[in-house]
Design a protein around this motif. Structure first.
Motif, PDB file in Angstrom:
ATOM      1  N   LEU A 234       0.881  -1.179   0.000  1.00  0.00           N
ATOM      2  CA  LEU A 234       0.000   0.000   0.000  1.00  0.00           C
ATOM      3  C   LEU A 234       0.912   1.220   0.000  1.00  0.00           C
ATOM      4  O   LEU A 234       1.550   1.522   1.013  1.00  0.00           O
ATOM      5  N   THR A 235       0.986   1.923  -1.141  1.00  0.00           N
ATOM      6  CA  THR A 235       2.058   2.911  -1.332  1.00  0.00           C
ATOM      7  C   THR A 235       1.620   4.372  -1.224  1.00  0.00           C
ATOM      8  O   THR A 235       2.407   5.269  -1.508  1.00  0.00           O
ATOM      9  N   GLY A 236       0.371   4.624  -0.855  1.00  0.00           N
ATOM     10  CA  GLY A 236      -0.052   6.009  -0.651  1.00  0.00           C
ATOM     11  C   GLY A 236       0.744   6.648   0.475  1.00  0.00           C
ATOM     12  O   GLY A 236       1.102   5.977   1.446  1.00  0.00           O
ATOM     13  N   ASP A 237       1.039   7.939   0.341  1.00  0.00           N
ATOM     14  CA  ASP A 237       1.808   8.630   1.395  1.00  0.00           C
ATOM     15  C   ASP A 237       1.137   8.519   2.759  1.00  0.00           C
ATOM     16  O   ASP A 237       1.813   8.445   3.793  1.00  0.00           O
ATOM     17  N   TYR A 238      -0.189   8.528   2.767  1.00  0.00           N
ATOM     18  CA  TYR A 238      -0.916   8.476   4.046  1.00  0.00           C
ATOM     19  C   TYR A 238      -0.733   7.129   4.756  1.00  0.00           C
ATOM     20  O   TYR A 238      -1.047   6.995   5.935  1.00  0.00           O
ATOM     21  N   GLN A 239      -0.194   6.121   4.039  1.00  0.00           N
ATOM     22  CA  GLN A 239       0.006   4.813   4.665  1.00  0.00           C
ATOM     23  C   GLN A 239       1.160   4.831   5.675  1.00  0.00           C
ATOM     24  O   GLN A 239       1.243   3.940   6.524  1.00  0.00           O
ATOM     25  N   LYS A 240       2.028   5.847   5.607  1.00  0.00           N
ATOM     26  CA  LYS A 240       3.142   5.913   6.576  1.00  0.00           C
ATOM     27  C   LYS A 240       2.591   5.960   8.001  1.00  0.00           C
ATOM     28  O   LYS A 240       3.043   5.237   8.881  1.00  0.00           O
ATOM     29  N   GLN A 241       1.608   6.834   8.214  1.00  0.00           N
ATOM     30  CA  GLN A 241       1.021   6.932   9.549  1.00  0.00           C
ATOM     31  C   GLN A 241       0.160   5.707   9.859  1.00  0.00           C
ATOM     32  O   GLN A 241       0.155   5.212  10.974  1.00  0.00           O
ATOM     33  N   ASN A 242      -0.557   5.206   8.848  1.00  0.00           N
ATOM     34  CA  ASN A 242      -1.369   4.002   9.076  1.00  0.00           C
ATOM     35  C   ASN A 242      -0.493   2.829   9.497  1.00  0.00           C
ATOM     36  O   ASN A 242      -0.885   2.033  10.361  1.00  0.00           O
ATOM     37  N   MET A 278      -8.707  -2.806  -2.303  1.00  0.00           N
ATOM     38  CA  MET A 278      -8.623  -2.016  -3.543  1.00  0.00           C
ATOM     39  C   MET A 278      -8.876  -0.535  -3.284  1.00  0.00           C
ATOM     40  O   MET A 278      -9.429  -0.155  -2.263  1.00  0.00           O
ATOM     41  N   GLY A 279      -8.456   0.286  -4.266  1.00  0.00           N
ATOM     42  CA  GLY A 279      -8.882   1.685  -4.298  1.00  0.00           C
ATOM     43  C   GLY A 279      -8.066   2.661  -3.484  1.00  0.00           C
ATOM     44  O   GLY A 279      -8.472   3.794  -3.289  1.00  0.00           O
ATOM     45  N   ARG A 280      -6.887   2.237  -2.976  1.00  0.00           N
ATOM     46  CA  ARG A 280      -6.037   3.154  -2.222  1.00  0.00           C
ATOM     47  C   ARG A 280      -4.742   3.393  -3.004  1.00  0.00           C
ATOM     48  O   ARG A 280      -3.926   2.494  -3.126  1.00  0.00           O
ATOM     49  N   TRP A 281      -4.592   4.607  -3.547  1.00  0.00           N
ATOM     50  CA  TRP A 281      -3.464   4.946  -4.433  1.00  0.00           C
ATOM     51  C   TRP A 281      -3.194   3.751  -5.361  1.00  0.00           C
ATOM     52  O   TRP A 281      -2.095   3.208  -5.431  1.00  0.00           O
ATOM     53  N   GLN A 282      -4.231   3.343  -6.070  1.00  0.00           N
ATOM     54  CA  GLN A 282      -4.147   2.169  -6.936  1.00  0.00           C
ATOM     55  C   GLN A 282      -3.868   2.607  -8.375  1.00  0.00           C
ATOM     56  O   GLN A 282      -4.623   3.405  -8.946  1.00  0.00           O
TER      57      GLN A 282
END
Length: 404
Positions: A234-242, A278-282
């Motif tokens: 999961l490569t969205g920037d917001y995943q760092k905090q997640n 699905m659907g997260r910075w996909q």
């Protein structure tokens, strides 16, 4: 009823927030408790992790499920909304609930649902909990629908409660200040059950601390902890905090499950494969690159738009649609002025008319054309684009669902 008829009956006969919005919101847990009693309290039949928050609930829930699956456990996963098929909401080890189970459950309980006037969400929670108990899962990751305190999922007593973050969303139900929204989310904190908070602000931290103290719950603020860096698919920037929120939660779960470093690494790298998320910075197209993301409020969109700004491209093309109760005043100032917009209406009752959306964007000097559908808007964006352009599809979960 066939599966299709069963699903249509659920969607059409009963209040459903996903299509109706405000009128489907329930003010207390009376119906849920009635349903739980009717089903012989399935919420007591499995261990659980409860996940609330404004953004990141789905990502955190799927990462946790993936890690526990890699550890060899039978893992239930309850999330919402779905993208393509209702059954995505209820999974065990990445497999959607069977059509037969859904049909049988509805057929057996339909008269009770009708007599009690249960909402779509209440029924679905009952279905999920019944399924997890009957299938004897080792643990279920349960995501709240909205809020926490009055959410139908809030009848479980989990091993750990997780609150990802607090932002402005669903303010007509949860309150118009961060403190009020935090109070609703903090409603999932249970007596002597540890709680992990992902991100906080000065306004929300004291709300969480007060509630944790009242409930005699150990509290961990994940953003204050230094964790090693782990890669994820999961490569969205917001995943760092997640990811930090997940790691803090796993530290609690290690007291209950055997989770090794190797399992943790594999779990984070294989979220999509393990859970079907699905659907997260996909990335949905190459040359030009097209990315879709379900971020739909200012808190989430800000991070996504920052990530877009870091990409290399000639022109930025944005396919955008929203639901009609979305507060656009929070979103419009964030939208890039230099983008070419493709306005569309998601194909749900709550979808905002694309012309109306265009007018609102024009007020902020954001220009683009109106298209008859999400698919039409996306098709035109692809046709107009040079190979070095970047296309972003978003604004609503429903917009993303229509192009996946």
């Amino acid at each position: 009823m066939t599966y299709q008829e069963t699903i249509e009956w659920m969607f059409n006969q009963l209040p459903m927030y996903q299509t109706q919005g405000a009128s489907a919101f329930k003010k207390d847990l009376t119906n849920t408790l009635l349903l739980a009693k009717h089903l012989n309290n399935p919420e007591n039949g499995f261990k659980s992790v409860h996940v609330a928050g404004t953004n990141g609930k789905g990502s955190v829930s799927n990462m946790l499920a993936s890690i526990l699956q890699e550890a060899g456990y039978k893992v239930g996963l309850y999330t919402s909304p779905h993208l393509k098929d209702f059954r995505e909401r209820i999974k065990i080890n990445g497999q959607d609930i069977s059509k037969e189970f859904v049909m049988d459950f509805m057929a057996q309980n339909k008269s009770f649902f009708e007599a009690s006037q249960l909402s779509f969400f209440e029924m679905t929670v009952g279905l999920a909990f019944d399924y997890f108990t009957k299938e004897k899962v080792n643990v279920a990751i349960v995501e709240t629908g909205m809020g926490g305190r009055l959410d139908s999922t809030n009848i479980i007593t989990p091993l750990v409660s997780v609150i990802t973050n607090i932002g402005f969303d669903h303010t007509q139900f949860l309150g118009d200040t961060l403190e009020k929204i935090a109070f609703e989310k903090a409603g999932i904190i249970k007596n002597n059950v540890p709680v992990v908070v992902g991100e906080y602000t000065p306004e929300t931290k004291s709300v969480f601390e007060t509630k944790a103290q009242e409930m005699q719950s150990d509290i961990t603020f994940a953003s204050d902890v230094d964790f090693p860096f782990y890669e994820s698919d999961l490569t969205g920037d917001y995943q760092k905090q997640n990811r930090k929120t997940v790691l803090a939660t796993i530290n609690v779960l290690k007291h209950h499950f055997n989770i090794t470093e190797e399992v943790l690494v594999k779990g984070l790298l294989n979220v999509v494969k393990n859970t079907g998320f699905m659907g997260r910075w996909q990335i949905i197209h190459q040359n030009p690159i097209a990315v879709c993301d379900t971020a739909h409020n200012s808190h989430g969109l800000k991070i996504v738009l920052n990530q877009i700004a870091q990409q290399k491209f000639k022109d930025l093309r944005i396919v955008f649609g929203v639901v009609n109760d979305k507060d656009l005043t929070e979103i419009l100032p964030l939208m890039p002025k230099n983008a070419i917009y493709y306005f569309c209406k998601p194909n749900v009752m709550r979808g905002l008319d694309a012309k109306n959306l265009q007018d609102k964007f024009l007020g902020y000097d954001l220009k683009g054309k109106v298209y008859s559908s999400v698919a039409d808007a996306y098709k035109n964006a692809l046709a107009d684009a040079d190979q070095t352009d970047f296309i972003y599809v978003g604004g609503s979960t429903f917009v993303v669902a229509e192009i996946l």
